[in-house]
Design a protein around this motif. Sequence first.
Motif, PDB file in Angstrom:
ATOM      1  N   ARG A  94      35.708  37.736  37.992  1.00  0.00           N
ATOM      2  CA  ARG A  94      34.418  37.594  38.678  1.00  0.00           C
ATOM      3  C   ARG A  94      34.372  36.319  39.507  1.00  0.00           C
ATOM      4  O   ARG A  94      33.623  36.233  40.478  1.00  0.00           O
ATOM      5  N   VAL A  95      35.173  35.347  39.132  1.00  0.00           N
ATOM      6  CA  VAL A  95      35.217  34.085  39.875  1.00  0.00           C
ATOM      7  C   VAL A  95      36.148  34.200  41.080  1.00  0.00           C
ATOM      8  O   VAL A  95      36.037  33.434  42.022  1.00  0.00           O
ATOM      9  N   GLY A  96      37.073  35.174  41.050  1.00  0.00           N
ATOM     10  CA  GLY A  96      37.996  35.362  42.156  1.00  0.00           C
ATOM     11  C   GLY A  96      39.461  35.316  41.773  1.00  0.00           C
ATOM     12  O   GLY A  96      40.334  35.534  42.608  1.00  0.00           O
ATOM     13  N   TYR A  97      39.769  35.036  40.525  1.00  0.00           N
ATOM     14  CA  TYR A  97      41.155  35.039  40.073  1.00  0.00           C
ATOM     15  C   TYR A  97      41.667  36.470  40.016  1.00  0.00           C
ATOM     16  O   TYR A  97      40.910  37.393  39.737  1.00  0.00           O
ATOM     17  N   GLN A  98      42.963  36.629  40.292  1.00  0.00           N
ATOM     18  CA  GLN A  98      43.592  37.948  40.255  1.00  0.00           C
ATOM     19  C   GLN A  98      44.851  37.880  39.402  1.00  0.00           C
ATOM     20  O   GLN A  98      45.548  36.865  39.405  1.00  0.00           O
ATOM     21  N   PRO A  99      45.162  38.969  38.686  1.00  0.00           N
ATOM     22  CA  PRO A  99      46.410  38.984  37.916  1.00  0.00           C
ATOM     23  C   PRO A  99      47.607  38.812  38.847  1.00  0.00           C
ATOM     24  O   PRO A  99      47.612  39.333  39.967  1.00  0.00           O
ATOM     25  N   HIS A 100      48.579  38.078  38.376  1.00  0.00           N
ATOM     26  CA  HIS A 100      49.779  37.856  39.185  1.00  0.00           C
ATOM     27  C   HIS A 100      50.966  37.689  38.245  1.00  0.00           C
ATOM     28  O   HIS A 100      51.393  36.582  37.944  1.00  0.00           O
ATOM     29  N   GLY A 101      51.455  38.788  37.723  1.00  0.00           N
ATOM     30  CA  GLY A 101      52.605  38.742  36.841  1.00  0.00           C
ATOM     31  C   GLY A 101      52.217  38.718  35.381  1.00  0.00           C
ATOM     32  O   GLY A 101      51.052  38.835  35.018  1.00  0.00           O
ATOM     33  N   HIS A 102      53.209  38.544  34.547  1.00  0.00           N
ATOM     34  CA  HIS A 102      53.042  38.553  33.107  1.00  0.00           C
ATOM     35  C   HIS A 102      53.784  37.374  32.504  1.00  0.00           C
ATOM     36  O   HIS A 102      54.730  36.861  33.088  1.00  0.00           O
ATOM     37  N   THR A 103      53.407  37.012  31.316  1.00  0.00           N
ATOM     38  CA  THR A 103      54.088  35.948  30.592  1.00  0.00           C
ATOM     39  C   THR A 103      54.668  36.521  29.312  1.00  0.00           C
ATOM     40  O   THR A 103      53.999  37.270  28.595  1.00  0.00           O
ATOM     41  N   LEU A 104      55.897  36.173  29.033  1.00  0.00           N
ATOM     42  CA  LEU A 104      56.530  36.560  27.778  1.00  0.00           C
ATOM     43  C   LEU A 104      56.722  35.296  26.959  1.00  0.00           C
ATOM     44  O   LEU A 104      57.099  34.250  27.496  1.00  0.00           O
ATOM     45  N   THR A 105      56.463  35.385  25.688  1.00  0.00           N
ATOM     46  CA  THR A 105      56.611  34.226  24.813  1.00  0.00           C
ATOM     47  C   THR A 105      57.589  34.568  23.711  1.00  0.00           C
ATOM     48  O   THR A 105      57.512  35.636  23.103  1.00  0.00           O
ATOM     49  N   TYR A 106      58.509  33.664  23.452  1.00  0.00           N
ATOM     50  CA  TYR A 106      59.486  33.851  22.385  1.00  0.00           C
ATOM     51  C   TYR A 106      59.169  32.830  21.302  1.00  0.00           C
ATOM     52  O   TYR A 106      59.079  31.650  21.573  1.00  0.00           O
TER      53      TYR A 106
END
Length: 109
Positions: A94-106
């Motif tokens: 709602r603020v204007g941020y858009q998804p851009h990829g994913h994060t993987l955590t080990y």
Amino acid sequence: PLATPDDARQFRERFHTVRTCLARLDGVPVGAGSLTDAYDGIAEVAGIATLSAYRRQGIAATMTAHISRQAFADGAAALFLTAADEAAGRVYGRVGYQPHGHTLTYVLA
């Protein structure tokens, strides 16, 4: 457990360049957020939180927008944040941020 004075000192030393923001409603602290220093023009918005009794009133979105505007005014070229879940992602959207990829955590077991 409660933080010790040494814990507090270490926290201040580690995060002394992180800017923090406190949201108040009628003088009552209801939310908080932070912004890291920009590195190569990129900064992170982090720690956006609202007390449960004050959620669903736009406080997190307002805080995110305020911190983001300040970061750009201070010269950041790009911002990122990590949404804890889909609901938080909708707030940031709602603020204007858009998804851009994913994060993987080990994590080591």
